[in-house]
Design a protein around this motif. Structure first.
Motif: not given
Length: 243
Positions: A93-96, A124-125, A135-139, A150-160
């Motif tokens: 459900e999260r990974a789709v 995405l891959e 992780d759909r919610p994180m996307l 907020t650029d995507i690179t920064l949101s990736g750091v925040l996700r981690t």
């Protein structure tokens, strides 16, 4: 037909007796039957309790759960309650995997400009003719942040950062409840083995986690001196622990 007392039902289902009474008051759990002067429950009550807990674990509030149970399916349309069937497989459900059309729907009017950034940040891959979303919610969260600048690179750091901190918090919560269970302070019908209470923990996380995190984000955003605020929160936490 199997019949249970309220205490037996609580023990089998993992739902505390006082919670069972609360569910009765809300109308999400049918009233028990009677055998003489005693109230008795059936397997139907047990199944309903398990469904309630599983739906809560998927983020549904009790008023929405009541609507799910009360809803009458339209003739020929099938039972829409199956969308929330707690017995449905939870994996993926999260990974789709999504196709190009679904991805276009997720990106909306952002177009393909953001696609390369999402791939680079790990949201995405490409896999054959499909797109893998770890992780759909994180996307979705990254896209919301993108919309407000907020650029995507920064949101990736925040996700981690978020996942690491939440993982630590989850460990602390379960560890604390497990320790309390051994001293008798864990609550009614709570045993040391907490695996049977997994769905209750998930329901608590849905109910409390989002609102609490949002409140803390708002507090932190309004802090003038983050260093001083952190020190004060640690001092208060230490004082509370000492009590």
């Amino acid at each position: 037909m199997p019949r249970y007392t309220r205490a037996e039902l609580a023990d089998i289902s993992g739902v505390a007796a006082r919670t069972i009474r609360y569910y009765h008051s809300l109308g999400v759990l049918p009233k028990p039957g009677r055998a003489g002067k005693e109230v008795v429950y059936s397997d139907a009550h047990l199944d309903r309790l398990r469904d309630i807990v599983a739906m809560q674990a998927r983020g549904l509030r009790l008023d929405a759960i009541r609507e799910v149970f009360d809803a009458e399916p339209s003739p020929g349309a099938g039972d829409w309650r199956m969308l929330f069937d707690p017995r449905a497989a939870q994996t993926g459900e999260r990974a789709v995997l999504v196709d190009d059309a679904e991805l276009t729907g997720l990106l909306g009017d952002r177009g393909t400009d953001v696609l390369a950034e999402l791939i680079a940040a790990g949201y995405l891959e490409r896999r054959g003719d499909s797109w893998f979303v770890p992780d759909r919610p994180m996307l979705k969260g990254a896209l919301v942040l993108y919309d407000v600048g907020t650029d995507i690179t920064l949101s990736g750091v925040l996700r981690t950062l978020i996942r690491e901190r939440i993982a630590d918090l989850a460990d602390d919560v379960v560890r604390t409840v497990r320790a309390a269970a051994g001293t008798g302070y864990g609550g009614e019908d709570i045993g040391v083995d907490l695996t049977r209470f997994r769905d209750q923990f998930l329901a608590m996380a849905w109910e409390v986690g989002g609102a609490t995190f949002a409140a803390e984000i708002e507090r932190a955003a309004n802090v003038v001196d983050p260093v001083e605020d952190t020190a004060e929160r640690r001092r208060l936490h230490g004082a509370a622990g000492a009590r």
